[in-house]
Every structure is written in C-alpha cells, then in structure tokens.
Design a protein around this motif. Sequence first.
Motif, PDB file in Angstrom:
ATOM      1  N   GLY A 257       0.821  15.812 -34.450  1.00  0.00           N
ATOM      2  CA  GLY A 257       1.508  16.008 -35.365  1.00  0.00           C
ATOM      3  C   GLY A 257       1.128  16.067 -37.666  1.00  0.00           C
ATOM      4  O   GLY A 257      -0.573  15.807 -37.157  1.00  0.00           O
ATOM      5  N   GLY A 258       1.189  16.907 -37.994  1.00  0.00           N
ATOM      6  CA  GLY A 258       0.817  17.243 -38.892  1.00  0.00           C
ATOM      7  C   GLY A 258       1.177  16.749 -40.275  1.00  0.00           C
ATOM      8  O   GLY A 258       2.855  15.798 -39.999  1.00  0.00           O
ATOM      9  N   LEU A 353      -1.820  12.264 -34.096  1.00  0.00           N
ATOM     10  CA  LEU A 353      -1.766  11.978 -32.452  1.00  0.00           C
ATOM     11  C   LEU A 353      -1.000  11.146 -32.420  1.00  0.00           C
ATOM     12  O   LEU A 353      -0.914   9.640 -32.731  1.00  0.00           O
ATOM     13  CB  LEU A 353      -3.071  12.163 -31.719  1.00  0.00           C
ATOM     14  CG  LEU A 353      -2.348  12.434 -30.415  1.00  0.00           C
ATOM     15  CD1 LEU A 353      -1.252  11.374 -29.270  1.00  0.00           C
ATOM     16  CD2 LEU A 353      -1.615  13.495 -29.816  1.00  0.00           C
ATOM     17  N   TRP A 354       0.494  12.004 -31.915  1.00  0.00           N
ATOM     18  CA  TRP A 354       1.591  10.049 -31.743  1.00  0.00           C
ATOM     19  C   TRP A 354       2.076  10.492 -31.061  1.00  0.00           C
ATOM     20  O   TRP A 354       1.913  11.184 -30.067  1.00  0.00           O
ATOM     21  CB  TRP A 354       3.395  10.999 -32.875  1.00  0.00           C
ATOM     22  CG  TRP A 354       2.410  11.375 -34.392  1.00  0.00           C
ATOM     23  CD1 TRP A 354       2.230  10.186 -35.369  1.00  0.00           C
ATOM     24  CD2 TRP A 354       3.414  11.614 -35.299  1.00  0.00           C
ATOM     25  NE1 TRP A 354       2.111  10.757 -36.342  1.00  0.00           N
ATOM     26  CE2 TRP A 354       2.856  11.926 -36.577  1.00  0.00           C
ATOM     27  CE3 TRP A 354       4.162  13.179 -35.025  1.00  0.00           C
ATOM     28  CZ2 TRP A 354       3.053  12.202 -37.392  1.00  0.00           C
ATOM     29  CZ3 TRP A 354       4.156  13.479 -36.459  1.00  0.00           C
ATOM     30  CH2 TRP A 354       3.690  13.664 -37.258  1.00  0.00           C
ATOM     31  N   GLN A 355       2.616   9.076 -30.508  1.00  0.00           N
ATOM     32  CA  GLN A 355       3.623   8.769 -28.719  1.00  0.00           C
ATOM     33  C   GLN A 355       4.933   7.899 -29.813  1.00  0.00           C
ATOM     34  O   GLN A 355       4.653   6.951 -29.995  1.00  0.00           O
ATOM     35  CB  GLN A 355       2.796   7.926 -28.310  1.00  0.00           C
ATOM     36  CG  GLN A 355       1.344   8.649 -27.373  1.00  0.00           C
ATOM     37  CD  GLN A 355       1.230   8.010 -25.700  1.00  0.00           C
ATOM     38  OE1 GLN A 355       0.802   6.282 -26.083  1.00  0.00           O
ATOM     39  NE2 GLN A 355       0.561   8.761 -24.623  1.00  0.00           N
ATOM     40  N   LEU A 356       5.562   8.678 -28.730  1.00  0.00           N
ATOM     41  CA  LEU A 356       7.211   8.409 -29.576  1.00  0.00           C
ATOM     42  C   LEU A 356       7.542   8.294 -27.985  1.00  0.00           C
ATOM     43  O   LEU A 356       7.829   8.773 -26.547  1.00  0.00           O
ATOM     44  CB  LEU A 356       7.962   9.551 -29.819  1.00  0.00           C
ATOM     45  CG  LEU A 356       7.597   9.672 -31.356  1.00  0.00           C
ATOM     46  CD1 LEU A 356       6.660  10.849 -31.372  1.00  0.00           C
ATOM     47  CD2 LEU A 356       8.243  10.598 -31.985  1.00  0.00           C
ATOM     48  N   VAL A 357       8.072   6.618 -28.183  1.00  0.00           N
ATOM     49  CA  VAL A 357       9.680   5.931 -27.351  1.00  0.00           C
ATOM     50  C   VAL A 357      11.093   6.143 -27.715  1.00  0.00           C
ATOM     51  O   VAL A 357      11.595   5.235 -29.101  1.00  0.00           O
ATOM     52  CB  VAL A 357       8.599   5.040 -26.764  1.00  0.00           C
ATOM     53  CG1 VAL A 357      10.018   5.013 -25.598  1.00  0.00           C
ATOM     54  CG2 VAL A 357       7.562   5.003 -25.959  1.00  0.00           C
ATOM     55  N   LEU A 358      11.433   7.267 -27.394  1.00  0.00           N
ATOM     56  CA  LEU A 358      12.848   6.884 -27.188  1.00  0.00           C
ATOM     57  C   LEU A 358      14.095   7.179 -26.303  1.00  0.00           C
ATOM     58  O   LEU A 358      14.069   7.037 -25.029  1.00  0.00           O
ATOM     59  CB  LEU A 358      13.404   8.459 -27.720  1.00  0.00           C
ATOM     60  CG  LEU A 358      12.211   9.191 -28.606  1.00  0.00           C
ATOM     61  CD1 LEU A 358      12.415  11.068 -28.315  1.00  0.00           C
ATOM     62  CD2 LEU A 358      12.225   8.627 -29.890  1.00  0.00           C
ATOM     63  N   SER A 359      15.111   6.782 -26.326  1.00  0.00           N
ATOM     64  CA  SER A 359      16.782   5.805 -25.308  1.00  0.00           C
ATOM     65  C   SER A 359      17.774   6.554 -25.710  1.00  0.00           C
ATOM     66  O   SER A 359      17.058   7.347 -26.979  1.00  0.00           O
ATOM     67  CB  SER A 359      16.236   4.460 -25.519  1.00  0.00           C
ATOM     68  OG  SER A 359      16.857   4.149 -26.856  1.00  0.00           O
TER      69      SER A 359
END
Length: 378
Positions: A257-258, A353-359
């Motif tokens: 990510g920026g 550095l991103w980790q996204l959890v989406l539902s």
Amino acid sequence: MKEAKKILTRLLEAANIHVNGSNPWDIQVHDERFYRQVLSHGTLALGESYMAKWWDCAQLDELFTKVLIAHLDTFIKADLKLKLEIFWARVSNLQRPSKAYEVGEQHYDIGNDLFEVMLDKRLTYTCAFWQHAHTLDEAQAYKLDLSCRKLHLQPGMHVLDIGCGWGSFAKFAAENYGVKVTGITISKEQAAFAQDACKGLPVDIQLMDYRLLTGQYDAIASLGMFEHVGYKNYRQYMQVAHQCLKDDGLFLLHTIGGNHPAMFTDAWLNKYIFPNAMIPTMPLIDEAMEGLFIMEHWQNFGTDYDKTLMAWYGNVVTHWPALSAKYSETFFRMWSYYLLSCAGSFRARNSQLWQLVLSKNGIRGGYAVQPQKHVQVV
C-alpha cells in the motif's frame, strides 16, 4: 555540469548523505555525468546510472531510507518523457486484458533458478511475517498460516487463490487445512512449477487472467497480486471477487500500500522490474469495494517487508557465484537496486503492507482471527 553537481550535492547533504563520503550510505560517484542526468531525469536516471556503474553505495538500503525520510524524491522533477507516461496512464488502461501477461513475461518468468535460491523453500514471493520467526522459511510459514486463519479455513472448503505465484499458499492450505484450492497466475513459469509442486494434492493451477474467473468459492485469497491490477480495474476486480465468493465466505486481500496516490509505480521499477504496476491507497481500495464488501479486518505489517527484502538480497548475494554463469553483472546490479531500494522504502514507512479481510454481508457477532494451531513451519 558544475551547477548540477552543486545542486544535487546540496540536496543529498540535507539528508546526511555525502558524495564520496565515508559513511556506508554515502554515494561514491565514478562518472560526473551522474549529476546532470539525475537532476534531468529523476529516479529513472538514478537507477540506470547505478546499473551503468556511474556510482556506488555500500549500503543502498540505508541510502534510500534517508532519501525518502527527507523527501528528496519530491525535489527532483519529472522530465517530459515521464510526464507523458503519467498522462498516458491517466487516459489509458495500462492493465487491460491484452497487457495482463506482460509482467509475467518480464518479471516472473525470468527464471525459476533465481527465485529458488532467493526465496524461502516454498517460493513465497510476498512479505513474510517475522513475529516469533528466526528464519525466512519460518517467517513465510507463519504468514501463510496467519492468512489461512484469517480466512477461517476448514477441511472440505474450496478456496480460490487469485495470483497464486509458485503455489506456496495453495500447497500450504491444502496440506495443513484440508482444503481444495484453485489457483490462477499470469506466469507460465509459475504455473508449471506450481502444478508440479502440488501434485497429489487437491490443487488446480491455471494460467488465467482474473477477469475470466467463474464459479463460487468458500473463501478467496489474493496475496501480492493487487499491485498489478491498476486503479481503472479495481472496481472490476472487486466485482469478480464478489461474484466468486459465497455469501458467507471471506476474502483476504494482501497488498503493498502507498501513502499517496500515483498512476503507476516508480519510473525505474516500472521499466525494469514491474511493468504497469500501481500501488493502491486506502481511499482507492475503499471506493472499489463500496457496496460489495464489508471491512472486517485491516492489518499493516509493512516493517516486516524490510526484513523480508533484506533476507532475499542476502540469499542472492550468497548464491551469486552460481547464478553469475547465467545472469550478467548488470543484472546483479539491477536486482540488488530493486531489492535494496524497496527495503529502504518500507524502512522509511514510505510503503506499507496491508492484509484486509472482507465479507459480503458482515460476520454476525463480529470478526476475529482464528487461534493458531500447530502447523509445519520448517
């Protein structure tokens, strides 16, 4: 020439970087053309002049850390050619289907021999998770396990891996969580390697652009692929993921990510490493997923990428005597510049550095990462 040298020297000294100085992050200039070229053509010329041996630096990673913390990159203006490229990126779709395979051909298909010695034993070409880890193999196993736990994987699930690379996540998830995995990549070399590595497991690896995906899956993982999508395709990417995810499933998006929006990545990286890449920002991701997904979890472990990149660089240096029979010294300088400049960017917190959890519909009662269970980490 003298004026250019004076200006660039003054800029560098503002970041405690000295031309021909004694610190390991100081620049040693071998060709006086360096000064005018960099002032005229910015970061592209900086990288190309390093490849051409116009200058050296004992500690490139720390040089870039200091440059970025001091925001020196903002003082060097883009030349006309770069401005035209930025304009073209705005009016065209650099990541359209007809160009989707370019990054695979230029970068990921360089040669598995390079990546096999540079990466961990599973060939995981994304940021490792170093908490509790002592080696690169352990750190990547912890990252893969963390990703599985965030997706709430259970035996019998069918998981989609968008941008599967050499199959590290697919193989790990199938072996440790008893799931079936369909993985897609735009790299022929990756697909062939992953197919062989996952033999005997319920893993299907396909050479495919994500826009051609169909079917529905219990969970979706996408680790280190979103950087190649491009902002003009973010919405379509999210729509594809939405269509492919079952109503009660989870979607894990792992991406660099920026801090500030840009049409594409650094000019040198765009030309030599990742053509047509673009680093997303938080607002662009939010806009792309609006009305399609609910944000359940967002984690930033960008500082771990600094350590990961330095581990990759160390592996390349260690194995360079064998690699040099195939790869030139110019390639080695290019590859070192890539790994160390990126390490400096993460160290300076210029990159994330991103980790996204989406539902799709929200998790009733709220979302939590599953507790860690015993898995094979070596």
